[in-house]
Design an enzyme around this catalytic site. Sequence first.
Site, short mmCIF file in Angstrom:
data_model
loop_
_atom_site.label_atom_id
_atom_site.label_comp_id
_atom_site.label_asym_id
_atom_site.label_seq_id
_atom_site.Cartn_x
_atom_site.Cartn_y
_atom_site.Cartn_z
N GLU A 254 25.80 -12.50 -7.46
CA GLU A 254 27.28 -12.01 -8.41
C GLU A 254 26.64 -10.64 -9.23
O GLU A 254 26.02 -10.49 -9.80
CB GLU A 254 27.32 -13.20 -9.27
N CYS A 288 30.47 -7.96 -16.71
CA CYS A 288 30.76 -7.82 -15.27
C CYS A 288 32.36 -7.87 -15.07
O CYS A 288 32.90 -7.41 -14.09
CB CYS A 288 29.88 -8.82 -14.35
#
Length: 511
Positions: A254, A288
Amino acid sequence: MSQQTGTQPHQHYIAGEWTDGSGSETFASENPATGETLAEFQRGTADDVDAALEAAEEAFEDWRALSYIDRAEYLWDIYHELRERHQELGEIVSQECGKEISEGKADVTEAWHMVEWAAGNARHPHGDVVPSEVANKDAYMRRKPRGVIGCVTPWNFPVAIPFWHMAIALVEGNTVVWKPAEQTPWCGQIIAEMFEDSGIPEGVFNMIQGYGDAGAAITDDERVDTVLFTGSAEVGQEIASKVGGEPGKLAACEMGGKNGIIVTEEADLDIAVHSAIMSSFKTTGQRCVSSERLIVHEDVYDEFKERFVEIAEDIAVGDPLEEDTFMGPAIEAEHLEKIEKHNELARKEGADVLVDRFELDDDEIPDGHEDGHWVGPFAYEIEYDTDLRCLKEECFGPHVALLEYSGDIEDAVEIHNDTPYGLAGAIISEDYRQINYFRDRAEIGLAYANLPCIGAEVQLPFGGVKKSGNGYPSAREAIEAVTERTAWTMNNSKDIEMAQGLSADILTRDD
């Protein structure tokens, strides 16, 4: 238990023991709000990683032989400790990575939620019974652990994300070698102490402190069956490309994002401005999933811009341990330089700067915090162009572009998707047709409606598409990465009967 006394650096945790390892180098954990050193740590080497992997490999067979429920019992002790030490650990998170205190505490809460989910899942049904064409056959799916799991985790969620990776991997019967981020080794130390206190068998959990070379030694080793990685796109892509060339090895990565929020002409502007501020500046933009693009319809653009700018100019930047702080510091000096370069890139590409608080006034910096890595919001408007680097490259800071669009939701989503990333995004609208179009057409793994595009719940998969990831190293989807499925079929008859009408008769030349 490893306890630092005087200047003695903290150690690695390998095969149930605290060890200095083979290296002589150490590194420091620094408080990004003050610049002060919090603790010293041994820097891991390839030999230390080798020892940890050997321990994990040796421990695997005995660990997998335990029941799900017996494995989960070790995690319940950690669950209770996370809850009991909530305030203390939240403050440590805030001290080490600079998140304001409600976020530091939320990081710990998310960790115990993940442990609760993974350990509780041990008592839930596993596998699927699958109908067979043949009445006398039973068919079902079984999972088995893959083996040694290499975990590399980031600094911005130094307690939550390690448990995303490790809680599930361990309950499913795997052993773990983990490298925390070099910016947050203190949090890594505390987690390792929790595992030691739980009595988990030696070699099942191992921690190596250090830098990217230690992480690469973990992810590149052939003894690692699955890599779980959360971090930058550049590192994640390198890991995924290497692992992709090794048969039987998996990587769930990820990575970053250039996330956007669409504000349509049907938006509630109170929700729109609130969501945009939260998404752009919470955690100092160092998530993120933080938004760096606000795509706003021309009918509401001027009002949205005025309200957004007014709040951004007044966002409370300060000591992360104080409850009246909204934004803390950047993580380190090098990252501050990166943010400044992105701000300058926007200017060079023609941005009209609306808010520039990159260099805060002296009176905005808390007393005694002059050596911290302070930064404030930076917001600009720019005419959309597909070739603009400032709209394509992730900053990972409080840096956001306002883009005015005309036309309908299809036009907005086209702009939204015009990025190599695909992690998170949001739409603000009171029109369910617009919301549903975004839901179905936005190229992202995490989609929100009338909410900020930050905020994850542990029972949902967390990951993206395109440059943002090749897997979901959390919750239910992480089970796919750390287990192998076997389709099991058993015959309950004395005769052999095949599906699809295939003959089971054995014919000889005499026939």
